[in-house]
Write an enzyme that holds these catalytic residues in place. Structure first.
Site, PDB file in Angstrom:
ATOM      1  N   SER A 123       0.781  -1.228   0.000  1.00 40.04           N
ATOM      2  CA  SER A 123       0.000   0.000   0.000  1.00 40.04           C
ATOM      3  C   SER A 123       0.812   1.276   0.000  1.00 40.04           C
ATOM      4  O   SER A 123       0.329   2.314  -0.454  1.00 40.04           O
ATOM      5  CB  SER A 123      -0.937   0.008   1.218  1.00 40.04           C
ATOM      6  OG  SER A 123      -0.198  -0.079   2.420  1.00 40.04           O
ATOM      7  N   HIS A 134      -5.368  -3.819  -2.715  1.00 41.51           N
ATOM      8  CA  HIS A 134      -5.041  -2.792  -3.706  1.00 41.51           C
ATOM      9  C   HIS A 134      -4.863  -3.367  -5.115  1.00 41.51           C
ATOM     10  O   HIS A 134      -4.539  -2.626  -6.046  1.00 41.51           O
ATOM     11  CB  HIS A 134      -3.769  -2.052  -3.287  1.00 41.51           C
ATOM     12  CG  HIS A 134      -3.921  -1.299  -2.009  1.00 41.51           C
ATOM     13  ND1 HIS A 134      -4.338   0.009  -1.946  1.00 41.51           N
ATOM     14  CD2 HIS A 134      -3.730  -1.686  -0.717  1.00 41.51           C
ATOM     15  CE1 HIS A 134      -4.393   0.403  -0.694  1.00 41.51           C
ATOM     16  NE2 HIS A 134      -4.030  -0.610   0.078  1.00 41.51           N
ATOM     17  N   LYS A 193     -12.016   0.203  -1.811  1.00 42.57           N
ATOM     18  CA  LYS A 193     -11.025   0.807  -2.706  1.00 42.57           C
ATOM     19  C   LYS A 193     -11.543   0.785  -4.137  1.00 42.57           C
ATOM     20  O   LYS A 193     -12.452   1.528  -4.458  1.00 42.57           O
ATOM     21  CB  LYS A 193      -9.685   0.121  -2.512  1.00 42.57           C
ATOM     22  CG  LYS A 193      -9.163   0.342  -1.080  1.00 42.57           C
ATOM     23  CD  LYS A 193      -7.871  -0.333  -0.804  1.00 42.57           C
ATOM     24  CE  LYS A 193      -7.342   0.050   0.570  1.00 42.57           C
ATOM     25  NZ  LYS A 193      -8.239  -0.296   1.695  1.00 42.57           N
TER      26      LYS A 193
END
Length: 398
Positions: free
Chosen positions: A175, A203, A235
């Site tokens: 990240s 992610h 996300k």
């Protein structure tokens, strides 16, 4: 008594004090932050779905049919048909036999790791793993062995010297650095040393792999090679909640053992339905991923020409290395004066001497938006430094 006030003053003096911004309106590149219009480059909304009309419509429909609250834990009467529908869709999307819907990514990591490993077992954790992974390892009460970031040779030595049940856990995309774990090599090591591999791809999902199916499938790996994957909806999917996917047996085991799943109220059914709609969008919208990849390439080319130090990342996470925490704050403040919101990331989120501006790109950024950001960095270029990246890192945050 501990002097909490002095600790806060010490953080301010070291350039490590953290504050919250007040954001108004929907999450999108054009933000109102603390009452001021800003062009944001610090959100994890990688595909720009957080304000997508289809997801809003799915949530509204879910609210009208099912109400708002989850009202109970999944094992009492909170497991709604919408949650079941989402879990079935997740299993298909990730190419796995089953899935579970968690309330947050932090809860998913803590619950999964502490359920799959315990006292007498050993967990092997990458040095740059997310804080939720680190806390899940601690909660498990297993022996924890941290290997240098992405160093498969070091990991193999640790695995070879360890008996008993072994769990290897890693981020898929890291990240704070934006790089991708060497998943194929990790899968081979785990097979060779009889270890269970868990990948948190928070992610990666949405951005990487065929139809946005994540970094594991981007490297052509199956459930047999990477049994357990963890992801978040907060996300690239643009909604809320998290999930774990893997063999049906392990999903059943987690229902029995994962405390953060058992002892918490289920997420609202409307959010599950919005997430179902999001998966459909992610699967079919290669155009968003193509535009995002274009922005990443354009940003890296321009910033390299400006002599900024970047990390080796091909993902929407593009850290701009600065080094000193105060210098990172100053660069962030200089950009903010130009109406550009880019957050400075400082210790303890990253190691001492590795402060940076964490630029994150979204498919809803335009080329004109990116040109404006690059121009802002160009105007602030004299303030940057070019540190050597430390060899040892601490926990990171998302």
């Amino acid at each position: 008594m501990r002097d909490f006030a002095q600790e806060i003053e010490d953080r301010k003096a070291a350039g490590l004090y953290r504050t919250r911004r007040h954001v108004s309106g929907p999450q999108q590149p054009q933000l109102i932050a603390d009452g001021e219009p800003m062009l944001g480059f610090c959100s994890n909304d990688y595909l720009g779905l957080a304000n997508h009309p289809s997801l809003i419509a799915a949530a509204e429909h879910g609210l009208s049919r099912n109400g708002l609250g989850g009202a109970s834990s999944h094992l009492i009467c909170g497991h709604h048909e919408a949650h079941h529908q989402l879990e079935q869709k997740l299993a298909r999307f990730t190419g796995r036999s089953g899935a579970l819907f968690f309330s947050t990514g932090y809860m998913a990591n803590m619950g999964v790791i502490s359920a799959l490993a315990g006292k007498g077992d050993t967990v092997f954790s990458d040095a740059l793993n997310h804080a939720s992974i680190i806390d899940g390892c601690k909660l498990s009460r297993a022996t924890i062995k941290t290997y240098p970031h992405a160093d498969t040779d070091a990991l193999e030595q640790l695995l070879a010297g360890t008996d008993g049940h072994k769990l290897v856990v890693t981020d898929g995309v890291f990240s704070m650095d934006g790089d991708i774990a060497p998943l194929r090599e990790l899968a081979q090591l785990c097979h060779r040393h009889d270890a269970l591999l868990v990948v948190d791809d928070a992610h990666g999902f949405g951005c990487l792999g065929p139809q946005g199916r994540g970094s594991v499938l981007a490297q052509g790996l199956t459930e047999a090679e990477v049994p357990v994957v963890i992801g978040t909806f907060g996300k690239a999917f643009g909604t809320s909640g998290a999930f774990v996917a893997g063999p049906a047996l392990l999903m059943d085991y987690l229902v029995q053992k994962a405390r953060t799943y058992i002892y918490t109220t289920a997420m609202p059914p409307a959010l599950a339905l919005a997430s179902c709609a999001s998966i459909d969008l992610v699967e079919r919208d290669d155009a968003r991923r193509a535009h995002l990849a274009h922005l990443v390439t354009k940003f890296r080319t321009a910033m390299t020409a400006l002599n900024y130090q970047l990390m080796p990342s091909e993902t929407p996470i593009q850290p701009v290395m600065v080094g000193d925490a105060r210098a990172a704050l100053k660069l962030s403040a200089d950009l903010e004066k130009q109406g550009l919101l880019v957050t400075a990331i400082r210790p303890p989120t990253v190691p001492q001497g590795a402060s940076r501006l964490r630029v994150t790109l979204s498919a809803t950024h335009t080329d004109a938006d990116l040109d404006r950001l690059i121009a802002g960095f160009a105007a602030s270029a004299p303030q940057t430094t070019h540190p050597t990246r430390p060899a040892v890192a601490t926990a990171t945050i998302r």
